[in-house]
Structure formats: structure tokens, C-alpha cells
Design a protein around this motif. Sequence first.
Motif, PDB file in Angstrom:
ATOM      1  N   VAL A   1       4.639   2.427   0.229  1.00 45.32           N
ATOM      2  CA  VAL A   1       4.593   2.124   1.771  1.00 45.32           C
ATOM      3  C   VAL A   1       4.780   3.714   2.270  1.00 45.32           C
TER       4      VAL A   1
ATOM      5  N   HIS B   1       1.390   5.509   2.366  1.00 46.53           N
ATOM      6  CA  HIS B   1       0.611   5.258   3.367  1.00 46.53           C
ATOM      7  C   HIS B   1       0.756   5.988   4.712  1.00 46.53           C
ATOM      8  N   ILE B   2       2.192   5.990   4.926  1.00 46.17           N
ATOM      9  CA  ILE B   2       2.721   6.585   6.298  1.00 46.17           C
ATOM     10  C   ILE B   2       2.500   7.852   6.380  1.00 46.17           C
TER      11      ILE B   2
ATOM     12  N   ILE C   1      -1.311   8.742   6.722  1.00 51.14           N
ATOM     13  CA  ILE C   1      -1.903   8.291   7.984  1.00 51.14           C
ATOM     14  C   ILE C   1      -1.176   9.272   9.072  1.00 51.14           C
TER      15      ILE C   1
END
Lengths: 57, 340
Positions: B262, B265-266, B269
Motif C-alpha cells: 500500500v 503505491h502511495i 503516485i
Amino acid sequence: MDALLLSIASGHQAVAPALLVVAVMIAGGGILGGLSGLALSRLGIRPAARRAGERDG
Amino acid sequence: MIPVHFPVAGVTVDPWLLLFIGFTAGVCGGFFGIGGAFLVTPALNILGFPMACAIGTDLAHITGKSVVSARRHQQLGNLDVKAGMLLAVGTVPGVEAGARAIAWLERSGEIETVVRSTYVLLLAAIGGAILWDWWRHRRRQAGRRGAEPAPYATEGGLAHRVRSLRWKPCVSLPRSGIAAVSVWALIGIAFATGFCAGFLGVGGGFIRMPAMLYLIGMPTRVAVGTDLLEVLLSGAYGTFTYALRGRVDLLAALVMLVGGAVGSHIGAIATDYVVGYRIRLYFALTALASAVAVALKQWGAGQAATVLLLSAGSAVTLAIILGLGAGLARERRRLPDAAA
């Protein structure tokens, strides 16, 4: 479960269990990455719309 | 939550703590293009993992996490596979040479002091240089308000000199916006950064990412994405060697990977929303905090060093998440239809 994990870890100098650990982590990264990416995308956390001619600053 | 027993490490830990550590390392790793071993290994060690098991488990979780980050950066167009593969040619023998230098130093008995001093000097130099570059860029931007944007450090200086070397063969790296660069220069830089990584016993992202920026002249986001490919390769090799000796707690690594996936991805991005020079600023501050932490450890203040590292990691993670949140809000205001 503990017995399985210990048997994988205790294969000292054995190539197969070591490769299995690497394979599990790569596959785990692929699966968990896919699932979490999907969940974040549903929450609206996704890459920005591409901006033309974007620079580094 | 009920604490869980991790049989290989022989410790009982609350899995939420492992999830949090994985998440923090994931955000920093995805954002900076590093593995995050500087954060995870001491944290696991504090939780009771024996040092060798902490390193092995950390490497395993880095391998899985790098798959997530590298894939995400590839989707964002930040991964230069050609450059990554060429750099790997120099990185692998460099790491091996560094490890051999360590073995030679071990015989002299001064290894701990030499390695820690090198680590402090290198991190302080990298962090200081990037901070200085950020400051100069900020001043130039302020002086040109409303005019053309200021040029980037990667468009001149060392990177320009490296690119003007014409030792054949030369390759073009279109993804990085580089028309021609000598293969030998790329391999030489990768060997040098690999040597430092092997010498210091770290993954090397902290050294390789700035080298890609300032010596090769890659854009910040492409340097971050491409470095993650290197982290994946070195992490997989490190996991294999530690697993051979039974020093990887697979269950703990998988729990951390849930948080790490998780977080990766954060972090990845967020590079799309935070401007390149802000990424460099955060990187410089993290490098300087790590340098101070290692210096504290050298002076016998190990606990203070760990607290500083974990605080710095958490603060940077929070700053990245806030930057991402602000960017997403801006994007929704700019493109209301896309948000709907």
C-alpha cells in the motif's frame, strides 16, 4: 504453520528453499501490489493526468 | 490486536507494528526509489529480531515491495529499463568488490569505525550537496518569477561532462531524455556506487539515486523509478543469500509486505504530484537525518539514533502523504470531470 515456516528456514545451504523464499516474495509483491493498487484506485488515489511538456522543477 | 509469534526470528510481536514499519518504508521507498533498509533493519532489531534475521527479513520484504514500486513507476513512465539493465552490469561486480574490501578491512580490526565514518561522510555529503542544489534552484526560481523556469542542475555540471565523454560504444536513453552517453561511463558509475553499497552493507539506493541525477543527468522521477529496478535485483540476490543461511522470517516479511505494498503505491503516485525539486529536498533531509543517526550510534547513543531514524522516517512519510493529498485536491479542482 510454524512447522512449515521453520522447515523452509532451516534448509541451511539448500538452494531450493532459498529460491522458494525469493519466489514467494516476488509473487506476493505482484499479488498484493495488484490488490492494493486496485483498492487505492477505487478510493481515488491514482496518478495525475499527464501534463504536456512537463519538466523536473 | 493479539501478538503473533514469528518462529524463525523467535519473537512475539504485534503485527500492526510490522504493518506500520512496512507502510512507512513503502512510502519512502516508492517516493525516493530506495529500499528503506536504513529504517526497517534497526526497527526490527528493536522489536527483538536478531540482527542477521532483521537484515534477511528486511531484504525479503524489500524484494516484494520493489516489485510493487517498480511496476507502478513503469505505469507512470518513470522506469528506464535500458539504463537499469546497463547499470546492473556495473553494480553487481561493484557490490562484490566492496564486500571483498570489507573482508580485507575485517582483518585489520578497525572495520566498525571505518564503515560508520564512511557512511556518515557519504550521507552528509550527499544530503548537503542536494540541499545546496535545492537552495540555489529556489533562489534562481525566485529571481525569475514570471519568466522562463530556471535550468536544472542535471542539465549542466558533472552530468554534462559525463555525457560529453565519447568512449565507444555509446547508447541513447530516450526515456531519460539522453541522446548519447558512453556505456563505459554508465558501467563505471554503477561500479563505483555498487562498491559503496557493498562496502557499507546497504542496498545502495541512497547513493545510486543521486548518482543517476547528478552524474548521468536523469530527470528526478526517472532516476527514482530506475533505481527501484536495481533495488529489486539486489534485494532478490540478498534475500537468496540470507535465506540460504535460514535468516529470513517469511511470515514477518509477508506481514510487512502488506503495509509495504500500500505504501509503495502511495509513494510512487506521490512522485506524480510533488515537483522534482521537492522530492530532492525530502531526500536530502532524510539523508542528513540518517547521517546524524549513524554518528550518534558511533558515539554510543544507539537508542537515540534509532528514535531519530524512526521519527525522521515517520515525518517524511507524513509530508509525502500530505503532498499527495494536496496534489489530488488540486487535480480535482483542475479536472472536475475526471474526479467524478
